[in-house]
Design an enzyme around this catalytic site. Sequence first.
Site, short mmCIF file in Angstrom:
data_model
loop_
_atom_site.label_atom_id
_atom_site.label_comp_id
_atom_site.label_asym_id
_atom_site.label_seq_id
_atom_site.Cartn_x
_atom_site.Cartn_y
_atom_site.Cartn_z
N GLN A 172 2.10 58.51 -24.15
CA GLN A 172 1.07 59.55 -24.08
C GLN A 172 -0.27 59.19 -24.71
O GLN A 172 -1.33 59.46 -24.13
CB GLN A 172 1.60 60.84 -24.74
N TYR A 222 5.87 57.96 -33.02
CA TYR A 222 5.72 58.92 -31.93
C TYR A 222 5.00 60.16 -32.46
O TYR A 222 4.85 60.34 -33.68
CB TYR A 222 7.09 59.33 -31.38
N GLU A 223 4.62 61.02 -31.52
CA GLU A 223 3.85 62.24 -31.82
C GLU A 223 4.24 62.95 -33.13
O GLU A 223 3.43 63.12 -34.03
CB GLU A 223 4.02 63.22 -30.64
N GLY A 240 -10.46 78.89 -42.04
CA GLY A 240 -11.85 78.90 -42.47
C GLY A 240 -12.16 80.05 -43.41
O GLY A 240 -11.27 80.60 -44.05
N GLY A 241 -13.42 80.42 -43.47
CA GLY A 241 -13.86 81.43 -44.42
C GLY A 241 -13.70 82.86 -43.93
O GLY A 241 -13.95 83.80 -44.69
N ALA A 283 3.91 48.60 -29.58
CA ALA A 283 4.34 48.51 -30.97
C ALA A 283 3.56 47.36 -31.63
O ALA A 283 3.15 46.41 -30.95
CB ALA A 283 5.84 48.25 -31.03
N LEU A 318 2.60 43.48 -13.25
CA LEU A 318 2.36 42.10 -13.67
C LEU A 318 3.29 41.80 -14.84
O LEU A 318 3.33 42.56 -15.81
CB LEU A 318 0.90 41.99 -14.14
N ASP A 330 -0.61 62.26 -30.43
CA ASP A 330 -0.78 61.42 -29.25
C ASP A 330 -2.12 61.67 -28.56
O ASP A 330 -3.00 60.81 -28.54
CB ASP A 330 0.35 61.70 -28.24
N1 COA Z 1 5.02 42.35 -18.91
C1 COA Z 1 5.86 41.84 -19.82
N2 COA Z 1 6.23 42.48 -20.95
C2 COA Z 1 5.70 43.71 -21.15
C3 COA Z 1 4.79 44.30 -20.26
C4 COA Z 1 4.45 43.57 -19.09
N3 COA Z 1 3.61 44.05 -18.18
N4 COA Z 1 4.45 45.51 -20.74
C5 COA Z 1 5.11 45.69 -21.89
N5 COA Z 1 5.87 44.60 -22.16
C6 COA Z 1 6.73 44.37 -23.31
C7 COA Z 1 5.94 44.23 -24.59
O1 COA Z 1 5.38 42.94 -24.67
C8 COA Z 1 7.03 44.50 -25.63
O2 COA Z 1 7.78 43.31 -25.79
P1 COA Z 1 8.16 42.69 -27.22
O3 COA Z 1 8.92 43.75 -27.96
O4 COA Z 1 8.98 41.52 -26.86
O5 COA Z 1 6.90 42.35 -27.92
C9 COA Z 1 7.95 45.48 -24.91
O6 COA Z 1 7.53 45.49 -23.55
C10 COA Z 1 8.01 46.90 -25.40
O7 COA Z 1 6.83 47.37 -25.96
P2 COA Z 1 6.87 48.42 -27.17
O8 COA Z 1 5.50 48.94 -27.36
O9 COA Z 1 7.50 47.78 -28.36
O10 COA Z 1 7.80 49.59 -26.61
P3 COA Z 1 8.92 50.47 -27.37
O11 COA Z 1 9.48 51.34 -26.32
O12 COA Z 1 9.86 49.67 -28.15
O13 COA Z 1 8.07 51.37 -28.41
C11 COA Z 1 6.40 52.97 -29.06
C12 COA Z 1 7.35 52.48 -27.96
C13 COA Z 1 5.55 54.07 -28.47
C14 COA Z 1 7.21 53.53 -30.24
C15 COA Z 1 5.52 51.79 -29.52
O14 COA Z 1 4.89 51.23 -28.40
C16 COA Z 1 4.47 52.16 -30.56
O15 COA Z 1 4.75 52.39 -31.73
N6 COA Z 1 3.19 52.21 -30.13
C17 COA Z 1 2.06 52.44 -31.00
C18 COA Z 1 1.96 53.89 -31.38
C19 COA Z 1 1.91 54.79 -30.20
O16 COA Z 1 1.07 54.68 -29.33
N7 COA Z 1 2.78 55.80 -30.21
C20 COA Z 1 2.64 56.92 -29.34
C21 COA Z 1 3.45 56.88 -28.18
S1 COA Z 1 2.98 58.30 -27.23
#
Ligand code: COA
Length: 415
Positions: free
Chosen positions: A17, A138-139, A247-248, A98, A72, A168
Amino acid sequence: MGKALDGVRILDFTHVQSGPTCTQLLAWFGADVIKVERAGAGDVTREQLRDIPDADSLYFTMLNGNKRSVTLDTKNPQGKRVLERMIRECDVLVENFAPGAMERMGFSWEHIQTLNPRMIVASVKGFGPGPYEDCKVYENVAQCVGGAASTTGFDDGPPVVSGAQIGDSGTGLHLALGIVTALYQRTHTGRGQKVLAAMQDGVLNLCRVKLRDQQRLDRDGVMKEYPQYPNESFGDAVPRAGNASGGGQPGWILKCKGWETDPNAYIYFIAQAPVWDRICKLIGREEWIDDPLYATASARLPHLKEIFAEIERWTMHRTKFEAMAVLNRQNIPCGPILSMKEIAADESLRDTGTIVEVDHPVRGKYLTVGNPIKLSDSPTEVTRSPLLGEHTDEVLAEFGYSATDIRSLRASGAI
Ligand code: COA
């Protein structure tokens, strides 16, 4: 008519999100947003909370309008080369992986800089640099660590998270502002830069008034506009203030006609000081206008519960819309508690493009929230979200790949 961000090309590596909120907003302002997704899977929200089998979920469709989708594999050697070419030719890369994921992919800030020194690299992370910088967030985690949960709810209950997605979508908004600011600075410097919006910081920014109150509490030990005053004691941290105004001007949520069966038959009432005499006349307590116990805003603070109970005796005999009509005529600030059902049916929100109906080839018509920011010279036309990989061939062709190149990339699994 042109759009504010015409000509800006954005490589959109966002998911879930927070990031998608940001890039959708930039797309509404005219940027060409190319969403890069993993082949075969795509943004995880495509299939989360699905309401129609095999159709992209509302979670996805409502956050990814006006974008193009390319699949991709950025870990495939040929996929990496495609991404390098795209980085050379785009203006902004936005990601909310992440921590460390971009580096693990081989696309550190330094590498991106060597490919394109004008590129702006914008990230949402849970936390800024410090002890928690490696944590996934997360959120609701953001609402808890940013000060929202501890200050939301009633003082006799547990902390509460808000339905508003301030962690988010709120951070996505912060990031969008950072991106357009960096684009503006680039017009003078010619250089790109890193833009970081940490979710904890974004929530705290929206909870600024509570940090204000912490300092008032530290100094005075009491906050007279809080519902705890004067009968309950304050601890050493800002307490939950129920529905008190931040607020006030004191405010509270009051029952309206039908509250026994309708969970949203309520109105938010602000006992604004400049219209105190009108409030008194309306509820039949004219004697309060000159009574020294009620006549001034500070005199009223110890009596707010009694005052709102008296006003509620008036609102309970009117529907929230009847009450609003009367109060508006008297210039008394108020707001009916609108359900999502009522908001979805609101004609004026549709007229302004804040609620929009969009047609989708798989799921059919759905409602979405349009651009809440209206620019007079850059109108927004909300279009549907893309299917997974819908624009892969079209976008790669724009980046100089021939039909043969695209076939070979597809055969290698890069796209
Ligand atoms: N091609 C190849 N690999 C890809 C890709 C693509 N097009 N797109 C994503 N990936 C891979 C990433 O490189 C990552 O791989 P790695 O773990 O080997 O480095 C993997 O997909 C997963 O990415 P990740 O962001 O770790 O996903 P997750 O599901 O484990 O975590 C969150 C999700 C939201 C918790 C995490 O992304 C996060 O903390 N984000 C920052 C804070 C945030 O935006 N949170 C709000 C979410 S609404």
